[in-house]
Every structure is written in C-alpha cells, then in structure tokens.
Design a protein around this motif. Sequence first.
Motif, mmCIF file in Angstrom:
data_model
loop_
_atom_site.group_PDB
_atom_site.id
_atom_site.type_symbol
_atom_site.label_atom_id
_atom_site.label_comp_id
_atom_site.label_asym_id
_atom_site.label_seq_id
_atom_site.Cartn_x
_atom_site.Cartn_y
_atom_site.Cartn_z
ATOM 1 N N SER A 15 0.820 -1.213 0.000
ATOM 2 C CA SER A 15 0.000 0.000 0.000
ATOM 3 C C SER A 15 0.857 1.267 0.000
ATOM 4 C CB SER A 15 -0.943 0.017 1.203
ATOM 5 O OG SER A 15 -0.205 -0.007 2.399
ATOM 6 N N GLU A 16 2.067 1.158 0.544
ATOM 7 C CA GLU A 16 2.908 2.357 0.673
ATOM 8 C C GLU A 16 4.375 1.950 0.788
ATOM 9 O OE1 GLU A 16 3.534 5.800 4.119
ATOM 10 O OE2 GLU A 16 1.987 4.290 4.360
ATOM 11 N N ILE A 17 5.238 2.700 0.145
ATOM 12 C CA ILE A 17 6.674 2.444 0.324
ATOM 13 C C ILE A 17 7.159 3.329 1.467
ATOM 14 C CG2 ILE A 17 8.964 2.615 -0.712
ATOM 15 C CD1 ILE A 17 7.718 1.882 -3.395
ATOM 16 N N LEU A 18 7.655 2.708 2.507
ATOM 17 C CA LEU A 18 8.126 3.472 3.681
ATOM 18 C C LEU A 18 9.559 3.946 3.493
ATOM 19 C CD1 LEU A 18 6.916 1.346 6.729
ATOM 20 C CD2 LEU A 18 5.943 3.471 5.890
ATOM 21 N N PHE A 19 10.408 3.027 3.045
ATOM 22 C CA PHE A 19 11.827 3.342 2.878
ATOM 23 C C PHE A 19 12.273 2.822 1.516
ATOM 24 C CE2 PHE A 19 10.991 2.488 7.443
ATOM 25 C CZ PHE A 19 11.098 3.793 7.889
ATOM 26 N N THR A 20 12.677 3.757 0.666
ATOM 27 C CA THR A 20 13.100 3.383 -0.683
ATOM 28 C C THR A 20 14.489 2.746 -0.634
ATOM 29 O OG1 THR A 20 14.193 5.496 -1.048
ATOM 30 C CG2 THR A 20 11.853 5.363 -1.651
ATOM 31 N N ILE A 152 20.251 2.182 15.324
ATOM 32 C CA ILE A 152 18.921 2.008 14.725
ATOM 33 C C ILE A 152 18.903 2.626 13.323
ATOM 34 C CG2 ILE A 152 16.463 2.615 14.920
ATOM 35 C CD1 ILE A 152 16.869 2.716 17.988
ATOM 36 N N GLY A 153 18.387 1.852 12.362
ATOM 37 C CA GLY A 153 18.267 2.368 11.006
ATOM 38 C C GLY A 153 17.126 3.362 10.911
ATOM 39 N N PHE A 154 15.923 2.864 11.120
ATOM 40 C CA PHE A 154 14.723 3.697 11.060
ATOM 41 C C PHE A 154 13.746 3.268 12.142
ATOM 42 C CE2 PHE A 154 16.050 2.878 6.622
ATOM 43 C CZ PHE A 154 16.268 4.173 6.160
ATOM 44 N N GLU A 155 12.979 4.228 12.631
ATOM 45 C CA GLU A 155 11.835 3.876 13.479
ATOM 46 C C GLU A 155 10.641 3.726 12.548
ATOM 47 O OE1 GLU A 155 11.132 6.278 16.885
ATOM 48 O OE2 GLU A 155 13.161 5.978 17.646
ATOM 49 N N CYS A 156 9.782 2.773 12.871
ATOM 50 C CA CYS A 156 8.580 2.647 12.039
ATOM 51 C C CYS A 156 7.359 2.441 12.916
ATOM 52 C CB CYS A 156 8.728 1.535 11.006
ATOM 53 S SG CYS A 156 8.705 -0.107 11.672
ATOM 54 N N GLY A 157 6.212 2.797 12.379
ATOM 55 C CA GLY A 157 4.968 2.681 13.131
ATOM 56 C C GLY A 157 4.474 1.246 13.179
ATOM 57 N N CYS A 161 5.404 -4.426 7.830
ATOM 58 C CA CYS A 161 6.435 -4.090 6.848
ATOM 59 C C CYS A 161 6.970 -5.348 6.170
ATOM 60 C CB CYS A 161 7.635 -3.437 7.528
ATOM 61 S SG CYS A 161 7.225 -1.991 8.481
ATOM 62 N N VAL A 162 7.181 -5.251 4.881
ATOM 63 C CA VAL A 162 7.837 -6.333 4.151
ATOM 64 C C VAL A 162 8.889 -5.746 3.206
ATOM 65 C CG1 VAL A 162 5.897 -7.983 4.229
ATOM 66 C CG2 VAL A 162 6.034 -6.329 2.352
ATOM 67 N N GLY A 163 9.748 -6.638 2.732
ATOM 68 C CA GLY A 163 10.786 -6.241 1.779
ATOM 69 C C GLY A 163 12.140 -6.088 2.448
ATOM 70 N N TYR A 164 13.182 -6.061 1.634
ATOM 71 C CA TYR A 164 14.559 -5.943 2.119
ATOM 72 C C TYR A 164 14.808 -6.977 3.241
ATOM 73 C CZ TYR A 164 18.987 -3.526 3.044
ATOM 74 O OH TYR A 164 20.326 -3.216 3.189
ATOM 75 N N GLY A 165 14.357 -8.187 3.017
ATOM 76 C CA GLY A 165 14.574 -9.284 3.981
ATOM 77 C C GLY A 165 13.367 -9.606 4.822
ATOM 78 N N LEU A 166 12.473 -8.642 4.993
ATOM 79 C CA LEU A 166 11.292 -8.868 5.842
ATOM 80 C C LEU A 166 10.196 -9.579 5.039
ATOM 81 C CD1 LEU A 166 11.630 -5.332 7.134
ATOM 82 C CD2 LEU A 166 11.236 -7.164 8.764
ATOM 83 N N ASP A 167 9.550 -10.520 5.683
ATOM 84 C CA ASP A 167 8.600 -11.360 4.957
ATOM 85 C C ASP A 167 7.184 -11.351 5.516
ATOM 86 O OD1 ASP A 167 9.144 -12.836 7.392
ATOM 87 O OD2 ASP A 167 8.278 -14.578 6.397
ATOM 88 N N GLY A 179 8.146 -1.802 2.411
ATOM 89 C CA GLY A 179 6.809 -1.272 2.191
ATOM 90 C C GLY A 179 5.813 -1.852 3.184
ATOM 91 N N VAL A 180 4.616 -1.267 3.142
ATOM 92 C CA VAL A 180 3.529 -1.733 4.021
ATOM 93 C C VAL A 180 2.667 -2.709 3.231
ATOM 94 C CG1 VAL A 180 1.540 -1.029 5.397
ATOM 95 C CG2 VAL A 180 3.527 0.486 5.219
ATOM 96 N N LEU A 181 2.449 -3.869 3.799
ATOM 97 C CA LEU A 181 1.626 -4.879 3.145
ATOM 98 C C LEU A 181 0.149 -4.561 3.378
ATOM 99 C CD1 LEU A 181 2.031 -7.534 1.544
ATOM 100 C CD2 LEU A 181 1.782 -8.754 3.721
ATOM 101 N N LYS A 182 -0.634 -4.648 2.296
ATOM 102 C CA LYS A 182 -2.071 -4.383 2.436
ATOM 103 C C LYS A 182 -2.692 -5.423 3.367
ATOM 104 C CE LYS A 182 -2.698 -2.354 -2.138
ATOM 105 N NZ LYS A 182 -3.147 -2.592 -3.505
#
Length: 187
Positions: A15-20, A152-157, A161-167, A179-182
Amino acid sequence: MIDAKEKAGMEKDISEILFTETMIGERVTRLGMQITRDYAGKAPLLLGVLKGCFVFMADLMRRVGLRCEVRFIAASSYGSGTVSSGGVRFGELSQLDIEGRDVVVVEDIVDSGLTLKRLRDILTEMRPASLRVCALLDKKSRREVEVEIDYIGFECGDVFCVGYGLDCAERYRNLPYIGVLKPEIYI
Ligand code: PRP
C-alpha cells in the motif's frame, strides 16, 4: 530472476513504500560508518539473527571497514503469522564461541523486543567483551519488554512491513525497498 509480471504482482500487494532503496542504502552506509568508527582497532563479530537480517547484513558488512567476522544464528518467533507469538527459539547457540569478543547483533526488526531480550540474556552469559545491537527497523510502539538498541536504522509505526529481507509467510523478502503490506493480503 523475477520476471516483470511477477514483480508487478508483488508490488500491487504493497500500500505504501516506507523506505526506498536509496533511503536504505544511505542509512546503511551511515550505520556502517558509525560501527567502523566505534570499533576502530578492533575486530567485531557481526552476529545476524536469521532469517530476516540476511539482506541488511549483506549490505552492512560491506560498509564496515574493519577486519570483522560475520556469523548467523537461527531465531524464530513469528511462525507464518503477522504478530509475534512471544515464543522465541534459537538454533546452534552451543557452537557460538563469543567469549572475549566484541559482538554486534544484527537484526532486521525489533518489535515486541522478546527475541532480542532473550538473545541478549543468553549472549551476556557467554561473556563477550562487549555486546551491542544494530537493528534496521525499530517498531517501538509495539514493545512489550525493554531492550537496548545501540544502532537504529529507522523507526517505524505499527504497520506490517515487508521487503529488504522482511517477509509475510516467507514472501516479499526480495523486494528492494521496505513497504507496508495491504491488510487484505494477510488477514
Ligand atoms: C523477526 C525479526 C526478529 C523478531 C523480532 O523474525 O527478525 O528476529 O521477529 O520480533 P520481536 O521483537 O517481537 O521478538 P521472524 O520471527 O519474523 O523470523 P524471520 O526473521 O525468519 O522472518
């Protein structure tokens, strides 16, 4: 290689890219520089917590300009769901010899903090010379136990989150951004 159609298939679930890719690259470079400076003259052991960390680790280790060592341990808390179960399991800890070493635990995300708290306790008993933690994402609002994170790289709400290793159920790890998964994908 992912073909264009399959890639588009994954991207429509976001739904949204948090960190490019660029934002991540710049942040990881800075983290690498910080670690390089803090451990000058030392040979730290970068200890990755699988599996989510593997992409982050691959980039981070190449930005650490020191004679460092890289190792991994298996950990699992989420299973295939989206919320931490709190049951943390680690593999092959007995083969880790970290006594007297400067250890930097590398995590993709800290959520409830249960994984990191348990790991910190176990590693501390192994008497490393020092123990620090580098996490790409800090989901602070979901913390159940207090844990110290040194880099810490980034704080997130509180979003999935998925991508860059996150599943999510082992998918999306290969997206180059975070990005944020719908919700309809995992509910
Ligand atoms: C993630 C992440 C951390 C843990 C953080 O791993 O890599 O190890 O969850 O959650 P917590 O702070 O609530 O304990 P996950 O169990 O999803 O496994 P994976 O790395 O194999 O995807």
